[in-house]
Design an enzyme around this catalytic site. Structure first.
Site, PDB file in Angstrom:
ATOM      1  N   GLY A 220      -3.001   3.890  -3.003  1.00 26.90           N
ATOM      2  CA  GLY A 220      -4.051   2.991  -2.581  1.00 26.90           C
ATOM      3  C   GLY A 220      -3.459   1.684  -2.070  1.00 26.90           C
ATOM      4  O   GLY A 220      -2.394   1.676  -1.451  1.00 26.90           O
TER       5      GLY A 220
ATOM      6  N   LYS B   6      -4.327  -3.594  -8.068  1.00 24.31           N
ATOM      7  CA  LYS B   6      -4.035  -2.285  -7.476  1.00 24.31           C
ATOM      8  C   LYS B   6      -5.309  -1.435  -7.520  1.00 24.31           C
ATOM      9  O   LYS B   6      -5.760  -1.026  -8.586  1.00 24.31           O
ATOM     10  CB  LYS B   6      -2.911  -1.589  -8.232  1.00 24.31           C
ATOM     11  CG  LYS B   6      -2.533  -0.233  -7.648  1.00 24.31           C
ATOM     12  CD  LYS B   6      -1.377   0.394  -8.391  1.00 24.31           C
ATOM     13  CE  LYS B   6      -0.102  -0.382  -8.183  1.00 24.31           C
ATOM     14  NZ  LYS B   6       1.054   0.304  -8.804  1.00 24.31           N
TER      15      LYS B   6
ATOM     16  N   ASP C  96       8.716   7.759  -8.960  1.00 19.51           N
ATOM     17  CA  ASP C  96       8.738   7.187  -7.610  1.00 19.51           C
ATOM     18  C   ASP C  96       9.604   5.941  -7.587  1.00 19.51           C
ATOM     19  O   ASP C  96       9.183   4.866  -7.151  1.00 19.51           O
ATOM     20  CB  ASP C  96       7.319   6.861  -7.139  1.00 19.51           C
ATOM     21  CG  ASP C  96       7.261   6.610  -5.630  1.00 19.51           C
ATOM     22  OD1 ASP C  96       8.233   6.971  -4.932  1.00 19.51           O
ATOM     23  OD2 ASP C  96       6.261   6.060  -5.153  1.00 19.51           O
TER      24      ASP C  96
ATOM     25  N   VAL D  91      -2.658  -2.714  -2.794  1.00 15.61           N
ATOM     26  CA  VAL D  91      -2.471  -3.803  -3.751  1.00 15.61           C
ATOM     27  C   VAL D  91      -2.887  -5.108  -3.073  1.00 15.61           C
ATOM     28  O   VAL D  91      -2.445  -5.398  -1.954  1.00 15.61           O
ATOM     29  CB  VAL D  91      -1.014  -3.904  -4.227  1.00 15.61           C
ATOM     30  CG1 VAL D  91      -0.856  -5.047  -5.231  1.00 15.61           C
ATOM     31  CG2 VAL D  91      -0.563  -2.592  -4.857  1.00 15.61           C
TER      32      VAL D  91
ATOM     33  N   GLN E 168       0.833  -1.185   0.000  1.00 14.29           N
ATOM     34  CA  GLN E 168       0.000   0.000   0.000  1.00 14.29           C
ATOM     35  C   GLN E 168       0.871   1.239   0.000  1.00 14.29           C
ATOM     36  O   GLN E 168       2.055   1.190   0.306  1.00 14.29           O
ATOM     37  CB  GLN E 168      -0.927   0.016   1.219  1.00 14.29           C
ATOM     38  CG  GLN E 168      -0.204   0.151   2.559  1.00 14.29           C
ATOM     39  CD  GLN E 168      -1.181   0.097   3.706  1.00 14.29           C
ATOM     40  OE1 GLN E 168      -1.919  -0.864   3.870  1.00 14.29           O
ATOM     41  NE2 GLN E 168      -1.186   1.134   4.510  1.00 14.29           N
ATOM     42  N   GLY E 169       0.287   2.338  -0.399  1.00 15.38           N
ATOM     43  CA  GLY E 169       0.998   3.607  -0.449  1.00 15.38           C
ATOM     44  C   GLY E 169       0.019   4.716  -0.737  1.00 15.38           C
ATOM     45  O   GLY E 169      -1.202   4.557  -0.572  1.00 15.38           O
ATOM     46  N   GLY E 170       0.532   5.842  -1.183  1.00 14.57           N
ATOM     47  CA  GLY E 170      -0.324   6.978  -1.469  1.00 14.57           C
ATOM     48  C   GLY E 170      -1.299   6.707  -2.590  1.00 14.57           C
ATOM     49  O   GLY E 170      -2.341   7.354  -2.689  1.00 14.57           O
TER      50      GLY E 170
END
Length: 602
Positions: A292, A308, A407, A294, A288-290
Site C-alpha cells: 500500500g 501505513k 522483504d 505510507v 509505497q509498495g505492494g
C-alpha cells in the site's frame, strides 16, 4: 508452447551447482513471465506506450524498460496482484501529455492516480472499459471538454476526483452515486441542492477561497447553538469519564475517539488519521509498495507520524487475525526495530502507525539524495550494517514466536535522528511457530533480494532473511540496486550478487565501492563483502544464523568460513564449466543428427 518455454524445461532438468542456482531461478522467473500468452507482457507493453504518451520529459520514471517486459518484476509506482497490474500511482510527476488507449489493456486495474500533473486533452470514453476500476484521481490537470456519458458504466467506482480541471457540461447522473467524488473548481454543471453537490460529503473540497468562505459562513450561523451544546456535552463527558475512568475502550467501528486498546499500543480512529494526513493527501506520500502507501502525518499534539495504509485488507473477517498479529508484533521492542505506535481497523481499512523518521531510508540516502544532502560516510554505513544485523538477530532468536521479515532491503531500513539503523516494514512479516522450521506462503519480497529456495518453493525461514541481509550489505557497500538492467549496456551482470563476485575475483575492490564514498577502510569493505557472500549461498543450510553473522562482522571465525566458501565456489565453477561443455556437445550432436537425417532423406 514457444521454443523459449520448451528450452526452460530442459534447463530445469539439468544439474546446476548451488552457487549458480539463484541466477537461474531469476532467469526462469523472467522467462516464465514472458512465456505467458495473455499475461504481464501485454500489460508491460501497454504501460510503456502509456508512459510515452504521458510525455515524461522530466525523466521521473527511469526503470520501466523493454529489457524486462513484466511490470510486476521491479517497476516503480506499479502494484500487482497475481501477476497483473492493479494500481498505478503517478501523481505529481510533471507529465505534460495525455492519456493513451493502451491503458485499456490493464484489465485488472483498480487504482489510477494521475493527479497534480499537466495532462491535457479530452477525457477518453474508453476509460469505461476498465470495469474493475475503483479509484480514479485526475485532479489538478488541464483536461477540457465534457465528461463521457460512458463513464456511467463504471459500476465498481468508489472514488472519483476531477477537481481543478477545465471541464464543462453535464455530469452523468450515475456518477453522483459514487461514494466519494469531487468536481469542484471546474465548469461542470452541479446542482446546488443537497442531492447533487459538486463534492460528496466524504471528500475534501479543493482549497479555494470561495469554498473556505462558504464553510466559514455555514459554521458561523450555527455558532451560538454549538457553543451552548458544547458546554452541556463537556459537562456530561467529564462526569461519565470520572465514573468509567478505569474502563478499556475499543474502537470497533473506527469512528469514535477512543485512545486506549491493549498494552501500550494505541488504537486510532479513522477520522483522527484522516486529519493527521490531510485526508490521506497524495502530497504526503513518502513511500509505497505492494503493501500500500505510507503517508507523513502529524497528530493533534504535533507528533510526527508515518501512516501505513494497507492495501488488499477489505475482508471484515480478517480483522481479528490482524489484531492478533498486531498485538504480537507490538511486543517486539528493540532499538534497531521500528516501534509500532498504534493501528486502526474498520470494515474496509487496516492501518499501522509508526514514528516518522526524518532521515528517511538507507535506499534514499544511497540513491535518491537531493544535491544539498550528504551521502552516507563509511563509519555510518558500518553502523547500519551492524544495527540491521542486531535487529534481525532479535526477531529470529529472541522473539517467541520468531518473526521472519521476508522483504529485507535498503528501502526497508530507516534512519533515526542519529542515523542509527531501524528495521521497518516487518509489520506484515510472518509470525512463525517455533516448532516449525519453515512455512509455506505466497512469495513476498523484492526480486534480487529473494532467496532461491523461497522463490522456487514458497518456503521461508530465518535463512531467507539472511540471504536478503547479504544482498542488503552489498547495497550498503556499492550504493547500487540488487537488479540493474543498465549494466547490460556495459556487458556486466544484471544481478548485483553476480556482479560483485566477478569484481571480487578480479580483485577490483575500488570498482565495488560506492563512488560517493570519499574515504573507506579497504579491509572493512573486504570483510563485509565476504560476510555478504556467506549470507547469500544458494543452500540455506550453508548460510550462517544472524547471531553468527554478528560475530562474523567483527571477524570472529570469518577466515575459516571464507576459506570453505572459496573452496566450494571453485568446485561449483568447475561443475558449471563442465555443464556448459555438455550443453555445447549436446548442441553439436543435435546438428550432426539433423545432417544425417537430411542426407537419408535425399
Amino acid at each position: 508452447m514457444s521454443p523459449a518455454c520448451e528450452h526452460s524445461s530442459e534447463i530445469r532438468e539439468a544439474h546446476i551447482p548451488p552457487n549458480q542456482m539463484n541466477r537461474w531461478l531469476v532467469f526462469l522467473a523472467i522467462l516464465g513471465l514472458s512465456c505467458a500468452t495473455t499475461g504481464p507482457d501485454v500489460e508491460g507493453e501497454a504501460l510503456l506506450d502509456f508512459l510515452k504518451v504521458l510525455n515524461d520529459s522530466n525523466h521521473q520514471i527511469t526503470d520501466w524498460n523493454s529489457f524486462l517486459v513484466s511490470p510486476c518484476f521491479s517497476w516503480s509506482h506499479v502494484t500487482c496482484r497475481d501477476g497483473h497490474v492493479i494500481s498505478l500511482s503517478l501523481g505529481s510527476k510533471g507529465f505534460s501529455g495525455t492519456l493513451s488507449p493502451s491503458i485499456t489493456n490493464l484489465k485488472y486495474l483498480i487504482t489510477l492516480e494521475l493527479q497534480n500533473n499537466s495532462l491535457s486533452g479530452f477525457l477518453p470514453d474508453y476509460i469505461a472499459n476498465l470495469t474493475r476500476l475503483q479509484y480514479l484521481n485526475l485532479a489538478d490537470n488541464n483536461f477540457n471538454g465534457s465528461m463521457p456519458s460512458t463513464w456511467g458504466q463504471l459500476s465498481s467506482l468508489r472514488t472519483l476526483d476531477l477537481s481543478s480541471n477545465k471541464l464543462s457540461g453535464t455530469i452523468p447522473k450515475h456518477l453522483f452515486s459514487v461514494p466519494i467524488f469531487n468536481y469542484s473548481d471546474t465548469e461542470l454543471h452541479c446542482d446546488s441542492s443537497l442531492e447533487q453537490p459538486c463534492v460528496s460529503n466524504s471528500a475534501i473540497p479543493a482549497s479555494t477561497n470561495k469554498s473556505k468562505l462558504a464553510v466559514a459562513l455555514g459554521w458561523a450561523s450555527c455558532g451560538a447553538f454549538g457553543i451552548l451544546c458544547l458546554g452541556t456535552i463537556l459537562t456530561y463527558a467529564y462526569q461519565y469519564i470520572q465514573r468509567h475512568k478505569n474502563d478499556v475502550f475499543v474502537d470497533v467501528s473506527g469512528e469514535d475517539e477512543s485512545k486506549v486498546s491493549f498494552g501500550q499500543l494505541r488504537r486510532f480512529s479513522l477520522r483522527e488519521l484522516h486529519l493527521a494526513t490531510n485526508n490521506f493527501n497524495e502530497g504526503n506520500v513518502i513511500g509505497q509498495g505492494g503493501f500500500g502507501k505510507v503517508y507523513k502525518g502529524a497528530l493533534s499534539d504535533n507528533t510526527k507520524i508515518a501512516v501505513k495504509r494497507l492495501a488488499d485488507y477489505h475482508n471484515p473477517g480478517g480483522e481479528a487475525a490482524f489484531q492478533r498479529e498486531v498485538q504480537l508484533i507490538s511486543v517486539a521492542v528493540h532499538r534497531n526495530l521500528l516501534r509500532l505506535i498504534g493501528f486502526c481497523t474498520t470494515s474496509t481499512e487496516r492501518i499501522l502507525v509508526y514514528p516518522f523518521m526524518e532521515n528517511r531510508s538507507v535506499a534514499y540516502r544511497l540513491r535518491d539524495l537531493k544535491p544539498e544532502e550528504q551521502s552516507l560516510d563509511w563509519p555510518t554505513r558500518k553502523r547500519i550494517a551492524f544495527g540491521t544485523a542486531h535487529g534481525l538477530e532479535y526477531l529470529h532468536e529472541q522473539c517467541n514466536p520468531k518473526i521472519i521479515h521476508r522483504d529485507l532491503k535498503a528501502a526497508n531500513i530507516l534512519l533515526d535522528d542519529e542515523f542509527e539503523a531501524v528495521l521497518g516494514d516487518f509489520g506484515l512479516a510472518k509470525l512463525v511457530d517455533t516448532r516449525l522450521t519453515s512455512v509455506t506462503t505466497q512469495v513476498r519480497g523484492t526480486m534480487g533480494h529473494i532467496a532461491p529456495e523461497y522463490l522456487s518453493t514458497g518456503k521461508s525461514s530465518e535463512k531467507t532473511d539472511v540471504f536478503g541481509y547479504g544482498i542488503t550489505l552489498l547495497e550498503i557497500v556499492t550504493g547500487q540496486r540488487a537488479i540493474d538492467f543498465s549494466r547490460l549496456e556495459e556487458e556486466e551482470d544484471v544481478l548485483l550478487l553476480d556482479h560483485i563476485k566477478k569484481l571480487l575475483k578480479e580483485k577490483r575492490i575500488k570498482d565495488i565501492v560506492d563512488k560517493n564514498l570519499e574515504s573507506y577502510d579497504a579491509k572493512d569493505v573486504e570483510r563485509i563483502i565476504q560476510v555478504a557472500l556467506l549470507c547469500t549461498q544458494a543452500a540455506p543450510e550453508d548460510r550462517p544464523s544472524m547471531s553468527e553473522v554478528v560475530n562474523l562482522l567483527i571477524g570472529e571465525g570469518l577466515a575459516e568460513r571464507w576459506a570453505e566458501w572459496e573452496l566450494m565456489d571453485e568446485m561449483d565453477n568447475r561443475e558449471m564449466s563442465l555443464l556448459d561443455h555438455q550443453f555445447a556437445w549436446a548442441d553439436e550432436s543435435t546438428h550432426d543428427q539433423e545432417a544425417i537425417q537430411l542426407s537419408w532423406a535425399r
